[in-house]
Design a protein around this motif. Structure first.
Motif, PDB file in Angstrom:
ATOM      1  N   PRO A 196       0.806  -1.234   0.000  1.00 49.97           N
ATOM      2  CA  PRO A 196       0.000   0.000   0.000  1.00 49.97           C
ATOM      3  C   PRO A 196       0.833   1.276   0.000  1.00 49.97           C
ATOM      4  O   PRO A 196       0.386   2.287   0.566  1.00 49.97           O
ATOM      5  CB  PRO A 196      -0.806  -0.151   1.275  1.00 49.97           C
ATOM      6  N   TYR A 197       1.976   1.261  -0.625  1.00 47.51           N
ATOM      7  CA  TYR A 197       2.749   2.484  -0.900  1.00 47.51           C
ATOM      8  C   TYR A 197       3.254   3.218   0.332  1.00 47.51           C
ATOM      9  O   TYR A 197       3.246   4.445   0.391  1.00 47.51           O
ATOM     10  CB  TYR A 197       1.930   3.442  -1.783  1.00 47.51           C
ATOM     11  N   LYS A 198       3.669   2.442   1.335  1.00 51.28           N
ATOM     12  CA  LYS A 198       4.292   3.104   2.490  1.00 51.28           C
ATOM     13  C   LYS A 198       5.711   3.495   2.073  1.00 51.28           C
ATOM     14  O   LYS A 198       6.476   2.636   1.635  1.00 51.28           O
ATOM     15  CB  LYS A 198       4.327   2.151   3.677  1.00 51.28           C
ATOM     16  N   PRO A 199       6.069   4.787   2.210  1.00 53.35           N
ATOM     17  CA  PRO A 199       7.372   5.247   1.719  1.00 53.35           C
ATOM     18  C   PRO A 199       8.547   4.419   2.251  1.00 53.35           C
ATOM     19  O   PRO A 199       9.524   4.197   1.553  1.00 53.35           O
ATOM     20  CB  PRO A 199       7.435   6.691   2.194  1.00 53.35           C
TER      21      PRO A 199
ATOM     22  N   MET B 183      -5.902   5.750  -6.767  1.00 46.01           N
ATOM     23  CA  MET B 183      -5.658   7.132  -6.344  1.00 46.01           C
ATOM     24  C   MET B 183      -4.400   7.203  -5.471  1.00 46.01           C
ATOM     25  O   MET B 183      -3.589   8.126  -5.617  1.00 46.01           O
ATOM     26  CB  MET B 183      -6.891   7.649  -5.595  1.00 46.01           C
ATOM     27  N   GLN B 184      -4.251   6.223  -4.587  1.00 52.94           N
ATOM     28  CA  GLN B 184      -3.046   6.223  -3.731  1.00 52.94           C
ATOM     29  C   GLN B 184      -1.795   5.932  -4.562  1.00 52.94           C
ATOM     30  O   GLN B 184      -0.728   6.469  -4.282  1.00 52.94           O
ATOM     31  CB  GLN B 184      -3.218   5.227  -2.595  1.00 52.94           C
ATOM     32  N   HIS B 185      -1.959   5.113  -5.586  1.00 53.88           N
ATOM     33  CA  HIS B 185      -0.838   4.858  -6.497  1.00 53.88           C
ATOM     34  C   HIS B 185      -0.414   6.173  -7.178  1.00 53.88           C
ATOM     35  O   HIS B 185       0.772   6.500  -7.229  1.00 53.88           O
ATOM     36  CB  HIS B 185      -1.263   3.827  -7.554  1.00 53.88           C
ATOM     37  N   PHE B 186      -1.404   6.922  -7.676  1.00 54.55           N
ATOM     38  CA  PHE B 186      -1.087   8.185  -8.359  1.00 54.55           C
ATOM     39  C   PHE B 186      -0.399   9.160  -7.395  1.00 54.55           C
ATOM     40  O   PHE B 186       0.556   9.844  -7.772  1.00 54.55           O
ATOM     41  CB  PHE B 186      -2.364   8.844  -8.903  1.00 54.55           C
ATOM     42  N   ILE B 187      -0.903   9.215  -6.159  1.00 52.28           N
ATOM     43  CA  ILE B 187      -0.317  10.147  -5.185  1.00 52.28           C
ATOM     44  C   ILE B 187       1.127   9.753  -4.892  1.00 52.28           C
ATOM     45  O   ILE B 187       2.030  10.602  -4.899  1.00 52.28           O
ATOM     46  CB  ILE B 187      -1.152  10.172  -3.881  1.00 52.28           C
ATOM     47  N   ALA B 188       1.351   8.449  -4.666  1.00 50.18           N
ATOM     48  CA  ALA B 188       2.715   7.981  -4.364  1.00 50.18           C
ATOM     49  C   ALA B 188       3.644   8.273  -5.536  1.00 50.18           C
ATOM     50  O   ALA B 188       4.718   8.868  -5.377  1.00 50.18           O
ATOM     51  CB  ALA B 188       2.689   6.480  -4.074  1.00 50.18           C
ATOM     52  N   PHE B 197       7.945  20.409  -6.662  1.00 47.65           N
ATOM     53  CA  PHE B 197       7.459  20.773  -5.333  1.00 47.65           C
ATOM     54  C   PHE B 197       8.125  19.862  -4.306  1.00 47.65           C
ATOM     55  O   PHE B 197       8.552  18.754  -4.627  1.00 47.65           O
ATOM     56  CB  PHE B 197       5.940  20.614  -5.237  1.00 47.65           C
ATOM     57  N   ASP B 198       8.138  20.340  -3.070  1.00 43.69           N
ATOM     58  CA  ASP B 198       8.858  19.592  -2.032  1.00 43.69           C
ATOM     59  C   ASP B 198       7.909  19.001  -0.995  1.00 43.69           C
ATOM     60  O   ASP B 198       8.346  18.267  -0.113  1.00 43.69           O
ATOM     61  CB  ASP B 198       9.850  20.550  -1.344  1.00 43.69           C
ATOM     62  N   SER B 199       6.612  19.313  -1.104  1.00 47.93           N
ATOM     63  CA  SER B 199       5.664  18.886  -0.076  1.00 47.93           C
ATOM     64  C   SER B 199       5.570  17.368   0.007  1.00 47.93           C
ATOM     65  O   SER B 199       5.564  16.673  -1.004  1.00 47.93           O
ATOM     66  CB  SER B 199       4.283  19.467  -0.410  1.00 47.93           C
ATOM     67  N   THR B 200       5.501  16.855   1.242  1.00 44.76           N
ATOM     68  CA  THR B 200       5.363  15.408   1.421  1.00 44.76           C
ATOM     69  C   THR B 200       4.007  15.070   2.057  1.00 44.76           C
ATOM     70  O   THR B 200       3.817  13.954   2.546  1.00 44.76           O
ATOM     71  CB  THR B 200       6.504  14.857   2.310  1.00 44.76           C
ATOM     72  N   LEU B 201       3.097  16.042   2.027  1.00 41.87           N
ATOM     73  CA  LEU B 201       1.783  15.812   2.626  1.00 41.87           C
ATOM     74  C   LEU B 201       1.065  14.636   1.961  1.00 41.87           C
ATOM     75  O   LEU B 201       0.359  13.871   2.617  1.00 41.87           O
ATOM     76  CB  LEU B 201       0.932  17.080   2.512  1.00 41.87           C
ATOM     77  N   GLY B 202       1.265  14.489   0.649  1.00 39.13           N
ATOM     78  CA  GLY B 202       0.620  13.387  -0.076  1.00 39.13           C
ATOM     79  C   GLY B 202       0.974  12.033   0.513  1.00 39.13           C
ATOM     80  O   GLY B 202       0.130  11.128   0.555  1.00 39.13           O
ATOM     81  N   LEU B 203       2.205  11.910   0.999  1.00 36.47           N
ATOM     82  CA  LEU B 203       2.644  10.610   1.533  1.00 36.47           C
ATOM     83  C   LEU B 203       1.846  10.226   2.783  1.00 36.47           C
ATOM     84  O   LEU B 203       1.663   9.044   3.063  1.00 36.47           O
ATOM     85  CB  LEU B 203       4.145  10.651   1.843  1.00 36.47           C
ATOM     86  N   ILE B 255      -0.590  17.654  -2.594  1.00 37.36           N
ATOM     87  CA  ILE B 255      -0.560  16.210  -2.374  1.00 37.36           C
ATOM     88  C   ILE B 255      -0.067  15.414  -3.591  1.00 37.36           C
ATOM     89  O   ILE B 255       0.253  14.242  -3.466  1.00 37.36           O
ATOM     90  CB  ILE B 255      -1.927  15.653  -1.900  1.00 37.36           C
ATOM     91  N   MET B 256      -0.028  16.057  -4.779  1.00 34.34           N
ATOM     92  CA  MET B 256       0.418  15.317  -5.965  1.00 34.34           C
ATOM     93  C   MET B 256       1.472  16.048  -6.792  1.00 34.34           C
ATOM     94  O   MET B 256       1.904  15.551  -7.827  1.00 34.34           O
ATOM     95  CB  MET B 256      -0.781  15.006  -6.861  1.00 34.34           C
ATOM     96  N   HIS B 257       1.843  17.248  -6.343  1.00 38.25           N
ATOM     97  CA  HIS B 257       2.857  18.039  -7.047  1.00 38.25           C
ATOM     98  C   HIS B 257       2.415  18.408  -8.470  1.00 38.25           C
ATOM     99  O   HIS B 257       3.243  18.502  -9.374  1.00 38.25           O
ATOM    100  CB  HIS B 257       4.202  17.294  -7.073  1.00 38.25           C
ATOM    101  N   VAL B 258       1.117  18.572  -8.670  1.00 36.55           N
ATOM    102  CA  VAL B 258       0.590  18.944  -9.989  1.00 36.55           C
ATOM    103  C   VAL B 258      -0.118  20.292  -9.846  1.00 36.55           C
ATOM    104  O   VAL B 258      -1.108  20.387  -9.119  1.00 36.55           O
ATOM    105  CB  VAL B 258      -0.416  17.887 -10.504  1.00 36.55           C
ATOM    106  N   LEU B 259       0.393  21.303 -10.552  1.00 37.44           N
ATOM    107  CA  LEU B 259      -0.186  22.642 -10.443  1.00 37.44           C
ATOM    108  C   LEU B 259      -0.771  23.076 -11.791  1.00 37.44           C
ATOM    109  O   LEU B 259      -0.073  23.041 -12.804  1.00 37.44           O
ATOM    110  CB  LEU B 259       0.883  23.652  -9.998  1.00 37.44           C
ATOM    111  N   PHE B 260      -2.046  23.459 -11.775  1.00 40.98           N
ATOM    112  CA  PHE B 260      -2.681  24.010 -12.973  1.00 40.98           C
ATOM    113  C   PHE B 260      -2.991  25.477 -12.682  1.00 40.98           C
ATOM    114  O   PHE B 260      -4.143  25.842 -12.428  1.00 40.98           O
ATOM    115  CB  PHE B 260      -3.951  23.225 -13.312  1.00 40.98           C
ATOM    116  N   ALA B 261      -1.951  26.305 -12.722  1.00 41.35           N
ATOM    117  CA  ALA B 261      -2.099  27.713 -12.330  1.00 41.35           C
ATOM    118  C   ALA B 261      -3.032  28.463 -13.282  1.00 41.35           C
ATOM    119  O   ALA B 261      -3.882  29.247 -12.841  1.00 41.35           O
ATOM    120  CB  ALA B 261      -0.728  28.373 -12.290  1.00 41.35           C
ATOM    121  N   HIS B 262      -2.867  28.238 -14.595  1.00 40.40           N
ATOM    122  CA  HIS B 262      -3.725  28.922 -15.565  1.00 40.40           C
ATOM    123  C   HIS B 262      -5.189  28.564 -15.336  1.00 40.40           C
ATOM    124  O   HIS B 262      -6.070  29.413 -15.453  1.00 40.40           O
ATOM    125  CB  HIS B 262      -3.336  28.508 -16.992  1.00 40.40           C
TER     126      HIS B 262
END
Lengths: 216, 298
Positions: A196-199, B183-188, B197-203, B255-262
């Motif tokens: 389950p994608y645990k880092p 969805m969790q796969h995409f986030i990881a 981006f440097d955020s690790t909130l998605g993890l 959470i995914m490092h994807v920005l759609f600013a426009h």
């Protein structure tokens, strides 16, 4: 032939949408899946234009504007059906469109610095316009191609040289901005993260190490 | 419809918003630096497929790219300000932006981040968007519905790509897309791969306990994508759509490092702002209501 009413278009679009939601066209695959998507695109596009026209107080208003919208919607739909990203800007919209249940695999870049420090090297931040996955996904595709060619018994020397030159150019640009502690090497790691994608459960394997030429 | 009160000034403001977004984007884009990468790494996209290799090789230097950038910036500026011949400047801007955006996509992955803004820019030269706030002095008198039609056109070309994204997802996977751990796969994958981006909130959302909420959110966003071409038709629909789409676009970079600013910028210009429009009558009632306590005291 009479034009279908907005209500009948909406009913047909909703019906096709619900059929798609069941997952049946996806299970049948091939022509059925394509036909189900195409039907949704055509009905959705037609309904969007019809609703736009109906929302305006008089029919003559914005005739040119709505013709422009029609042309652009057709062009965008053709891009979706064409499925070729090289046809930019008429590209397919398929992001997050397929289920992904297996390992999440990707590449990581570790920079080794002259001071001995080791830090993550982030290629996207070297030239800001290469963010949004542009360079990292390109590098990953090239690394996959090199691995596939080598696995098939081929000689990936040409692709490897191009990869080295590209990462080298990015590292040189990085060093220009960080002259006090420049990069000397970049380690390329292949990372596999199982569900389950645990880092902490990631498996890392070094694919190659690229030496960075000193900045003159 | 939220554009029922559109007028010349409001459509002109939308034009300014679209072109200002591009101006900032192009001005900040370090595109000339791309010539420092190997020419062989570049894969032509769009208009660049028509450029012969010899021409590309000869022009592969920071100066050529700087000329392209500055020319684009100049045309966008002239269209934005409404210099004489504004539609021509807008058309040339759309073409040059296509060339520039196609170029930056030649270095690996062709992303969708600026596409909807680009389609809106394609539509601009054909809309009465220079009848106000224009150095060229505005155009002829038109009916209010002509300006509403301009907004409808922008909303359609902006919303349709969202619809196609949702349609592709449903056709290729159906409901199963929202029941597994995609969805969790995409986030990881995206949090660990996309390194701007440097955020690790998605993890933190990879814990299985979050899976139902993420899948529900994914389904809700897909519904919002499918509803996008009609989001302007009713105020309640617009509000509901915004409640899904805005948090999605604000959370995606974190959470995914994807920005759609426009997209965020255009959502404000084409949906949030029109919700605040009031007729002259409503404005009068509001001003009288706010003035009345003072009247009573005086």
């Amino acid at each position: 032939m009479r034009r279908p009413s907005t209500a009948s278009l909406a009913a047909a679009a909703l019906a096709v949408l619900l059929v798609n939601l069941t997952g049946l066209p996806a299970k049948l695959g091939g022509v059925t899946m394509f036909a189900a998507e195409l039907a949704l695109i055509l009905l959705g596009g037609a309904l969007a234009l019809r609703s736009g026209q109906a929302a305006l107080p008089d029919v003559a208003a914005g005739r040119v504007a709505l013709r422009v919208a029609t042309v652009l919607l057709i062009a965008i739909a053709v891009g979706q059906i064409g499925r070729d990203k090289r046809a930019f800007p008429l590209m397919p919209y398929a992001m997050y469109g397929r289920a992904a249940e297996g390992d999440a695999s990707f590449y990581e870049y570790r920079g080794r610095h002259r001071s001995g420090a080791q830090k993550r090297f982030r290629p996207s931040t070297v030239i800001a316009t290469l963010g949004r996955g542009r360079i990292v996904k390109g590098l990953a595709r090239k690394l996959d191609a090199i691995a596939a060619r080598a696995a098939a018994g081929g000689d990936p020397a040409g692709e490897l040289a191009l990869l080295r030159a590209t990462v080298g150019a990015l590292a040189a640009l990085y060093n220009r901005e960080h002259p006090r502690d420049p990069l000397t090497h970049v380690d390329v790691l292949r990372v596999e993260l199982p569900p389950p994608y645990k880092p902490g459960s990631a498996r890392r394997a070094r694919v190659m190490t690229l030496a960075v030429e000193p900045t003159p | 419809m939220i554009y029922a009160r559109a007028d010349a000034a409001r459509l002109a403001c939308a034009r300014v918003a679209i072109l200002l977004g591009w101006w900032v984007d192009v001005a900040l884009d370090p595109v000339p630096q791309l010539a420092l990468l190997p020419r062989a790494w570049f894969t032509p996209h769009g208009p660049w497929l028509l450029v012969p290799d010899a021409v590309l090789d000869a022009g592969w230097n920071p100066s050529s790219l700087l000329v392209l950038k500055l020319t684009t910036l100049a045309c966008v500026t002239l269209a934005l300000l409404g210099a004489p011949g504004p539609r021509i400047w807008a058309g040339v801007s759309a073409l040059l932006l296509t060339v520039l955006m196609a170029f930056v996509r030649g270095f690996g992955h062709a992303d969708h981040s600026q596409l909807q803004a680009l389609f809106a820019t394609f539509a601009l030269p054909f809309l009465p968007a220079w009848d106000a706030l224009s150095l060229s002095g505005g155009g002829r008198a038109r009916r209010a519905s002509d300006y509403a039609a301009g907004f409808v056109t922008l909303a359609l070309v902006f919303g349709f790509p969202y619809f196609l994204t949702g349609a592709y997802r449903l056709a290729h996977e159906g409901y199963a897309m929202f029941t597994g751990h995609s969805m969790q796969h995409f986030i990881a994958r995206d949090t660990l791969t996309l390194d701007d981006f440097d955020s690790t909130l998605g993890l933190a959302l990879l814990d299985p306990v979050w899976r139902p909420a993420l899948n529900l959110g994914f389904f809700a966003v897909t519904l919002a994508e499918l509803a996008a071409p009609w989001a302007y038709l009713r105020r309640t629909l617009t509000v509901a759509w915004l409640l899904l789409v805005v948090p999605f676009h604000l959370l995606a970079p974190v959470i995914m490092h994807v920005l759609f600013a426009h997209n965020l910028w255009l959502i404000v210009a084409l949906y949030v702002w029109p919700l605040t429009w009031r007729t002259r009558g409503q404005a009068l009632v509001a001003s009288e209501a706010s003035a009345s306590p003072t009247d009573r005291s005086s």
